[in-house]
Design a protein around this motif. Structure first.
Motif, PDB file in Angstrom:
ATOM      1  N   VAL A 162       0.844  -1.193   0.000  1.00 24.30           N
ATOM      2  CA  VAL A 162       0.000   0.000   0.000  1.00 24.30           C
ATOM      3  C   VAL A 162       0.879   1.244   0.000  1.00 24.30           C
ATOM      4  CG1 VAL A 162      -1.939  -1.090   1.203  1.00 24.30           C
ATOM      5  CG2 VAL A 162      -0.129   0.016   2.525  1.00 24.30           C
ATOM      6  N   ASP A 163       0.240   2.371  -0.311  1.00 23.17           N
ATOM      7  CA  ASP A 163       0.889   3.665  -0.173  1.00 23.17           C
ATOM      8  C   ASP A 163       0.913   3.997   1.323  1.00 23.17           C
ATOM      9  OD1 ASP A 163       1.203   6.525   0.129  1.00 23.17           O
ATOM     10  OD2 ASP A 163       0.837   6.718  -2.020  1.00 23.17           O
ATOM     11  N   PRO A 164       2.096   4.091   1.943  1.00 20.29           N
ATOM     12  CA  PRO A 164       2.146   4.273   3.408  1.00 20.29           C
ATOM     13  C   PRO A 164       1.429   5.532   3.882  1.00 20.29           C
ATOM     14  CG  PRO A 164       4.310   3.695   2.538  1.00 20.29           C
ATOM     15  CD  PRO A 164       3.442   3.982   1.353  1.00 20.29           C
ATOM     16  N   ALA A 165       1.599   6.629   3.171  1.00 15.75           N
ATOM     17  CA  ALA A 165       0.966   7.880   3.603  1.00 15.75           C
ATOM     18  C   ALA A 165      -0.550   7.774   3.526  1.00 15.75           C
ATOM     19  CB  ALA A 165       1.466   9.038   2.745  1.00 15.75           C
ATOM     20  N   GLU A 166      -1.052   7.224   2.428  1.00 12.47           N
ATOM     21  CA  GLU A 166      -2.506   7.088   2.286  1.00 12.47           C
ATOM     22  C   GLU A 166      -3.060   6.076   3.285  1.00 12.47           C
ATOM     23  OE1 GLU A 166      -4.496   8.850   0.484  1.00 12.47           O
ATOM     24  OE2 GLU A 166      -2.971   9.992  -0.574  1.00 12.47           O
ATOM     25  N   PHE A 167      -2.278   5.031   3.570  1.00 14.10           N
ATOM     26  CA  PHE A 167      -2.716   4.025   4.537  1.00 14.10           C
ATOM     27  C   PHE A 167      -2.847   4.644   5.928  1.00 14.10           C
ATOM     28  CE2 PHE A 167      -1.443   0.806   7.708  1.00 14.10           C
ATOM     29  CZ  PHE A 167      -2.517  -0.060   7.574  1.00 14.10           C
ATOM     30  N   ASP A 168      -1.827   5.405   6.337  1.00 16.08           N
ATOM     31  CA  ASP A 168      -1.910   6.080   7.633  1.00 16.08           C
ATOM     32  C   ASP A 168      -3.089   7.046   7.675  1.00 16.08           C
ATOM     33  OD1 ASP A 168       0.314   4.718   8.417  1.00 16.08           O
ATOM     34  OD2 ASP A 168       1.705   6.390   8.199  1.00 16.08           O
ATOM     35  N   ALA A 169      -3.276   7.782   6.589  1.00 19.09           N
ATOM     36  CA  ALA A 169      -4.390   8.739   6.539  1.00 19.09           C
ATOM     37  C   ALA A 169      -5.730   8.034   6.651  1.00 19.09           C
ATOM     38  CB  ALA A 169      -4.325   9.543   5.240  1.00 19.09           C
ATOM     39  N   ALA A 170      -5.843   6.844   6.040  1.00 14.16           N
ATOM     40  CA  ALA A 170      -7.101   6.092   6.107  1.00 14.16           C
ATOM     41  C   ALA A 170      -7.407   5.685   7.540  1.00 14.16           C
ATOM     42  CB  ALA A 170      -7.021   4.865   5.202  1.00 14.16           C
ATOM     43  N   LEU A 171      -6.410   5.134   8.255  1.00 14.59           N
ATOM     44  CA  LEU A 171      -6.649   4.717   9.636  1.00 14.59           C
ATOM     45  C   LEU A 171      -6.938   5.915  10.541  1.00 14.59           C
ATOM     46  CD1 LEU A 171      -4.015   1.873  10.183  1.00 14.59           C
ATOM     47  CD2 LEU A 171      -6.445   1.672   9.652  1.00 14.59           C
ATOM     48  N   VAL A 172      -6.247   7.021  10.308  1.00 15.75           N
ATOM     49  CA  VAL A 172      -6.512   8.219  11.105  1.00 15.75           C
ATOM     50  C   VAL A 172      -7.930   8.731  10.847  1.00 15.75           C
ATOM     51  CG1 VAL A 172      -5.883  10.642  11.416  1.00 15.75           C
ATOM     52  CG2 VAL A 172      -4.099   8.900  11.292  1.00 15.75           C
TER      53      VAL A 172
END
Length: 668
Positions: free
Chosen positions: A405-415
């Motif tokens: 996955v895209d790490p930045a987008e993944f973190d943004a999704a969980l946030v």
């Protein structure tokens, strides 16, 4: 007596004469043949040998009552039994009875007729009628304008077809817990509520019936129906499940005033109706899902198009602000104004990024990510962000496979999901982020979630939950239940777009008053090695090479040219792919092609890059776009050293991308 014997022996029906003790004293040849005995073989046998063993004792009692008050019971009066031949074969018979005076004693004559053919003909007529009714039910389901009308019509059809006074159809509620009445005929409201409550708490909805068990009639005995039908004058009920993939979706219930009213053919008819109704519900559900998917796709296309145009305008705004900022003295009071406007433009760019993520049209930069590490990195940040009232717990077993996955987008999704959960718990509560591995296979696989191994991230809260109506629209962009100014309605839709674009699946489970659980399924990445992306150089680096700028929007092209010239590059420009190819052929000194991906009519930027490489193999190419999925070739070119710079871009990002592309040619 000779005349009686002649008539007795030549009668077309089988005839026997029985004494008070139940022993056969006389039988004509037709009776011997019918029951499989030799001539005179029945004489002297107890009459009960001609009946199934399980009813012989009952028949003895019945015979005694009849003989105490004998009367003529002619053939055709509807007195039917099951006879048993000498070889054990059973067959249906019709009986006529008559007492006979023989001197001082009374005997009892029975005429017996094999009605196998009659029953077969009667059964054929009944089945033909049921087939016609099934065809009528199918037509009703197809012609009804909506599912509610179809269900009402089926309830009326069943009641009229079976000549019963009542029928009802129940479905599970939105949470699958209780049954509610969807349609009924001939039953008062109080009894309907009672039936729905008792059926919900009974065993009828516990599991899906197996196909080999035949019609799923779960209770039709007087004893089984006694509690269910308490408070009414119905004595029996057929309860047939409406089959669904993982268990019954509901029940078709037909009460009857007479016990044992439901024969095999009738039960088969009811199950066929139930199967057709369930298929209609599944079809309606599929149509709703397709319509919802088409609506989301249409919104996604519109969103992507708007975001692309908006990114072009932001490129002009942001670019001019950067040029203005560079022209101001370092301590100029106007500098703060320019910086404030630049930050606003960057926030707008982040918003269009969310829109593109929802529309699945933003090109992700995926790499292998370790779930445990990602969860640990987020836990402390969430604990600080969400506040003291929210208890954050994480659960992640060891040896969970990596995901791509895209790490930045993944973190943004969980946030995003965590923030939504916090807002659903205004008085505080529990937020649980858990990771598990699930293997999807067989009947559980679908086009949306193919068979395979998935890493599942679940975000569960103990908040207010959602109503079914809110759940149905939860993934739509700009839909929000928050007050004006407290939410854009893009959080969950952005997560949905990111998961879908990453090849995963989003599951939503919520119950009003009990909380919400969102599951993100990502394909597991086996034997993956994590590669950290190279850091983008933040310093502005100048150059002297010649750059060909291809951009169909004049104002955007002007910003790109201004940036390049301020960095020291020589520039040439083109407003289309055709003009760009002409420039390339005329000026072999061009060192790099800098092109937009979407160029209006004609070739795309990706196609232009391929054509340019045909002219000059190894020519460095840098593409830019706010909506690069307009050309899927952009993804293919990324494997050939073609980078993509997202709009709107800053001058330092452009500088770094240019130097990286030019350096790659020198290394090659």
């Amino acid at each position: 007596m000779t005349l009686f014997k002649a008539l007795f022996d030549t009668a077309p029906d089988a005839m026997i004469v029985v004494g008070y003790d139940g022993v056969i004293v006389l039988a004509n040849p037709q009776a011997d043949r019918l029951f499989g005995y030799g001539e005179g073989g029945l004489q002297g046998l107890p009459v009960e040998v001609l009946l199934p063993e399980q009813v012989r004792q009952m028949h003895t009692q019945h015979r005694a009552r009849y003989m105490s008050t004998p009367r003529v019971r002619p053939m055709g009066a509807g007195y039917e039994l099951t006879g048993v031949r000498r070889n054990g074969q059973s067959f249906p018979v019709e009986i006529g009875l008559s007492p006979i005076q023989d001197g001082e004693r009374i005997l009892f004559a029975a005429s017996i007729r094999d009605i196998s053919e009659t029953q077969r003909a009667r059964q054929a007529l009944t089945r033909a009628r049921y087939d016609a009714l099934l065809a009528q039910a199918s037509r009703l389901l197809l012609e009804s304008p909506n599912l509610d009308v179809a269900v009402d019509n089926i309830a009326v059809l069943v009641a009229s077809a079976l000549h019963t006074e009542a029928a009802l159809i129940l479905f599970r509620d939105a949470h699958g817990a209780d049954l509610h009445v969807r349609a009924s005929v001939g039953l008062p409201d109080q009894l309907l509520r009672s039936l729905a409550r008792r059926l919900s708490r009974g065993p009828w909805m516990s599991e899906a019936p197996r196909a080999e068990e035949g019609p799923a009639v779960l209770s039709r005995s007087v004893e089984g129906a006694a509690t269910l039908l308490k408070g009414s004058d119905f004595r029996d009920a057929a309860i047939v499940s409406l089959p669904d993939r993982y268990g019954p979706m509901g029940l078709l219930v037909v009460p009857a005033r007479e016990a044992d009213s439901f024969g095999h053919d009738l039960l088969h008819f009811l199950q066929s109706v139930a199967n057709m109704l369930a298929a209609a519900v599944q079809r309606s559900r599929s149509e709703e899902q397709l319509s919802h998917a088409q609506r989301l796709d249409a919104i996604g296309q519109l969103t992507g198009g708007i975001a692309h145009d908006f990114n072009n305008m932001l490129t002009v705004i942001s670019g001019n602000l950067q040029l203005l900022g560079m022209s101001l003295p370092q301590d100029s009071p106007e500098g703060e104004i320019v910086d404030s406007a630049t930050r606003a433009a960057e926030r707008c760019a982040a918003l269009t990024g969310k829109l593109l993520s929802f529309a699945s049209r933003r090109r992700l930069m995926p790499r292998a990510v370790r779930p445990a590490q990602a969860l640990n990195d987020l836990r402390e940040m969430l604990a600080r962000t969400l506040g003291e009232r929210i208890r954050v717990t994480t659960e992640c077993p060891r040896n969970v496979p990596q995901i791509h996955v895209d790490p930045a987008e993944f973190d943004a999704a969980l946030v995003n999901l965590a923030v939504n959960a916090r807002d659903a718990m205004p008085r505080g509560g529990q937020l649980t982020l858990s990771v598990s591995v699930e293997h999807i296979e067989g009947a559980h696989a679908s086009p949306k979630m193919p068979a395979g191994t998935y890493v599942v991230f679940r975000v569960a809260d103990t908040g207010m939950g959602m109503t079914p109506e809110v759940q149905a629209r939860a993934l739509e962009p700009f839909f929000t239940t928050k007050e004006v100014g407290k939410g854009s309605g893009l959080g969950l839709s952005m997560v949905y777009g990111f998961v879908k674009q990453s090849g995963g699946y989003l599951g939503l489970d919520s119950q009003l008053g009990y909380g919400t659980r969102i599951s993100l399924y990502f394909p597991a990445l086996e034997n993956a090695t994590s590669h950290e992306p190279a850091a983008v150089e933040a310093l502005v680096r100048h150059g002297q090479e010649t750059i060909l700028v291809v951009e169909d929007e004049p104002e955007v092209r002007a910003i790109a040219l201004a940036f390049l010239r301020s960095l020291g590059y020589a520039t040439r420009e083109a407003d289309s792919a055709a003009v760009a190819l002409t420039q390339l052929e005329s000026h072999p000194d061009i060192d790099l092609l800098f092109s937009d991906v979407v160029l209006g009519n004609g070739m795309s930027g990706a196609e232009l890059a391929k054509a340019a490489r045909d002219l000059y193999p190894g020519l460095p190419v840098l593409l830019t776009s706010g909506y690069e999925r307009g050309s899927l070739d952009a993804e293919d070119l990324s494997t050939h050293g073609v980078e993509l710079l997202r709009k709107p871009y800053r001058i330092e990002h452009l500088s770094a991308s240019l130097r990286h592309a030019l350096a790659a040619r020198k290394e090659g």
